[in-house]
Structures are given as C-alpha cells and as structure tokens.
Design a protein around this motif. Structure first.
Motif, PDB file in Angstrom:
ATOM      1  N   VAL A   1       0.832  -1.208   0.000  1.00  0.00           N
ATOM      2  CA  VAL A   1       0.000   0.000   0.000  1.00  0.00           C
ATOM      3  C   VAL A   1       0.867   1.260   0.000  1.00  0.00           C
ATOM      4  O   VAL A   1       0.611   2.207  -0.738  1.00  0.00           O
ATOM      5  N   MET A   2       1.918   1.253   0.823  1.00  0.00           N
ATOM      6  CA  MET A   2       2.752   2.445   0.932  1.00  0.00           C
ATOM      7  C   MET A   2       3.582   2.700  -0.325  1.00  0.00           C
ATOM      8  O   MET A   2       3.827   3.849  -0.687  1.00  0.00           O
ATOM      9  N   GLU A   3       4.018   1.642  -1.000  1.00  0.00           N
ATOM     10  CA  GLU A   3       4.825   1.817  -2.209  1.00  0.00           C
ATOM     11  C   GLU A   3       3.987   2.141  -3.441  1.00  0.00           C
ATOM     12  O   GLU A   3       4.511   2.618  -4.438  1.00  0.00           O
ATOM     13  N   ASN A   4       2.707   1.865  -3.378  1.00  0.00           N
ATOM     14  CA  ASN A   4       1.856   2.022  -4.554  1.00  0.00           C
ATOM     15  C   ASN A   4       0.697   2.966  -4.315  1.00  0.00           C
ATOM     16  O   ASN A   4      -0.401   2.746  -4.819  1.00  0.00           O
ATOM     17  N   ASN A   5       0.938   4.008  -3.538  1.00  0.00           N
ATOM     18  CA  ASN A   5      -0.120   4.967  -3.260  1.00  0.00           C
ATOM     19  C   ASN A   5      -0.287   5.908  -4.448  1.00  0.00           C
ATOM     20  O   ASN A   5       0.584   6.710  -4.753  1.00  0.00           O
ATOM     21  N   CYS A   6      -1.399   5.775  -5.117  1.00  0.00           N
ATOM     22  CA  CYS A   6      -1.732   6.656  -6.230  1.00  0.00           C
ATOM     23  C   CYS A   6      -2.996   7.423  -5.860  1.00  0.00           C
ATOM     24  O   CYS A   6      -3.882   6.888  -5.190  1.00  0.00           O
ATOM     25  N   PHE A   7      -3.058   8.665  -6.268  1.00  0.00           N
ATOM     26  CA  PHE A   7      -4.221   9.482  -5.940  1.00  0.00           C
ATOM     27  C   PHE A   7      -4.439  10.511  -7.037  1.00  0.00           C
ATOM     28  O   PHE A   7      -3.573  10.762  -7.864  1.00  0.00           O
ATOM     29  N   TYR A   8      -5.623  11.071  -7.012  1.00  0.00           N
ATOM     30  CA  TYR A   8      -5.976  12.120  -7.958  1.00  0.00           C
ATOM     31  C   TYR A   8      -5.996  13.466  -7.258  1.00  0.00           C
ATOM     32  O   TYR A   8      -6.440  13.579  -6.119  1.00  0.00           O
ATOM     33  N   SER A   9      -5.509  14.452  -7.941  1.00  0.00           N
ATOM     34  CA  SER A   9      -5.617  15.838  -7.498  1.00  0.00           C
ATOM     35  C   SER A   9      -6.113  16.620  -8.701  1.00  0.00           C
ATOM     36  O   SER A   9      -5.392  16.772  -9.690  1.00  0.00           O
ATOM     37  N   GLY A  10      -7.364  17.059  -8.591  1.00  0.00           N
ATOM     38  CA  GLY A  10      -7.972  17.706  -9.761  1.00  0.00           C
ATOM     39  C   GLY A  10      -8.128  16.677 -10.866  1.00  0.00           C
ATOM     40  O   GLY A  10      -8.664  15.603 -10.649  1.00  0.00           O
ATOM     41  N   ASP A  11      -7.621  16.985 -12.027  1.00  0.00           N
ATOM     42  CA  ASP A  11      -7.738  16.045 -13.140  1.00  0.00           C
ATOM     43  C   ASP A  11      -6.411  15.340 -13.447  1.00  0.00           C
ATOM     44  O   ASP A  11      -6.218  14.804 -14.533  1.00  0.00           O
ATOM     45  N   THR A  12      -5.485  15.332 -12.477  1.00  0.00           N
ATOM     46  CA  THR A  12      -4.204  14.650 -12.675  1.00  0.00           C
ATOM     47  C   THR A  12      -4.052  13.504 -11.681  1.00  0.00           C
ATOM     48  O   THR A  12      -4.586  13.546 -10.571  1.00  0.00           O
ATOM     49  N   ARG A  13      -3.337  12.486 -12.104  1.00  0.00           N
ATOM     50  CA  ARG A  13      -3.092  11.309 -11.269  1.00  0.00           C
ATOM     51  C   ARG A  13      -1.644  11.357 -10.797  1.00  0.00           C
ATOM     52  O   ARG A  13      -0.731  11.649 -11.568  1.00  0.00           O
ATOM     53  N   TRP A  14      -1.435  11.045  -9.489  1.00  0.00           N
ATOM     54  CA  TRP A  14      -0.113  11.128  -8.886  1.00  0.00           C
ATOM     55  C   TRP A  14       0.241   9.806  -8.218  1.00  0.00           C
ATOM     56  O   TRP A  14      -0.623   9.099  -7.709  1.00  0.00           O
ATOM     57  N   HIS A  15       1.540   9.509  -8.196  1.00  0.00           N
ATOM     58  CA  HIS A  15       2.073   8.360  -7.461  1.00  0.00           C
ATOM     59  C   HIS A  15       2.964   8.924  -6.366  1.00  0.00           C
ATOM     60  O   HIS A  15       3.995   9.528  -6.652  1.00  0.00           O
TER      61      HIS A  15
END
Length: 111
Positions: free
Chosen positions: A64-78
């Motif tokens: 979970v900690m190594e593969n945390n991906c999230f969205y901020s606005g319309d962009t995806r972040w790792h």
C-alpha cells in the motif's frame, strides 16, 4: 496549546507529547515504518491471536505504501515519499509510529 500551559500540579514523571500528524504522514520513511511496525507486531505477538498473519500484514503495508496513487484535480499522482494518507491503515500506523517515538524518547531519558 494554552490548555497544556495552564495544567497545574502534574507529577514530575508526567511527559506530554505532541505530533504534527499532517506533516508526519508525508515524511515517514517507508523502510523505517516497516521496521517500526515489525518491531511492534513482534513485541505484541503474545497479545495477538495465534493465527494472526504478521508477515501478510507487513507485506500489505509495504504494498500500500509503495503504490499509493491518488488524484488531485484532473491529474493522477504516485506518492513516492512519505506515507499514504486516506488508507485504511492510516490511524493505526500513525498511532504505532508515534508510540515508537514516545517510547524511544522515554527510554533515552530513563537510561
């Protein structure tokens, strides 16, 4: 903070700890987090059910900690640095991590 400053007549052995949890999350080193979690789980293994999957829990935390991906606005972040916020593990991991520092500090003061 004023509430703490106004406390009177505390025993001399009492220590108060404060953590900035919001900043802490993004600054936790994954390798150190896994070490702290492993130490805590093994320290408390007698309090856990015999079939408690310690290795699986540690592997899951790492995944979970190594593969945390999230969205901020319309962009995806790792997220590559720090601990993920908003996961099911957050509260317990933060509590154990803070307890580690509290215990480490207390132990260093007693020694």
């Amino acid at each position: 903070m004023q509430i703490f400053l106004n406390l009177k007549d505390l025993p001399s052995h009492v220590m108060l700890f404060s953590f900035d949890a919001k900043s802490m999350y993004t600054n936790i080193d994954l390798d150190h987090l896994l070490l702290v979690m492993k130490d805590w789980l093994y320290l408390h293994q007698n309090d856990l059910p015999d079939s408690f999957p310690v290795a699986t829990i540690l592997e899951t935390i790492e995944l979970v900690m190594e593969n945390n991906c999230f969205y901020s606005g319309d962009t995806r972040w790792h997220q590559k640095v720090g601990k993920a916020m908003g996961t099911l593990y957050d509260c317990i991991i933060a509590t154990i991590y803070c307890a580690h520092y509290e215990k480490s500090y207390h132990t260093s003061q007693v020694s």
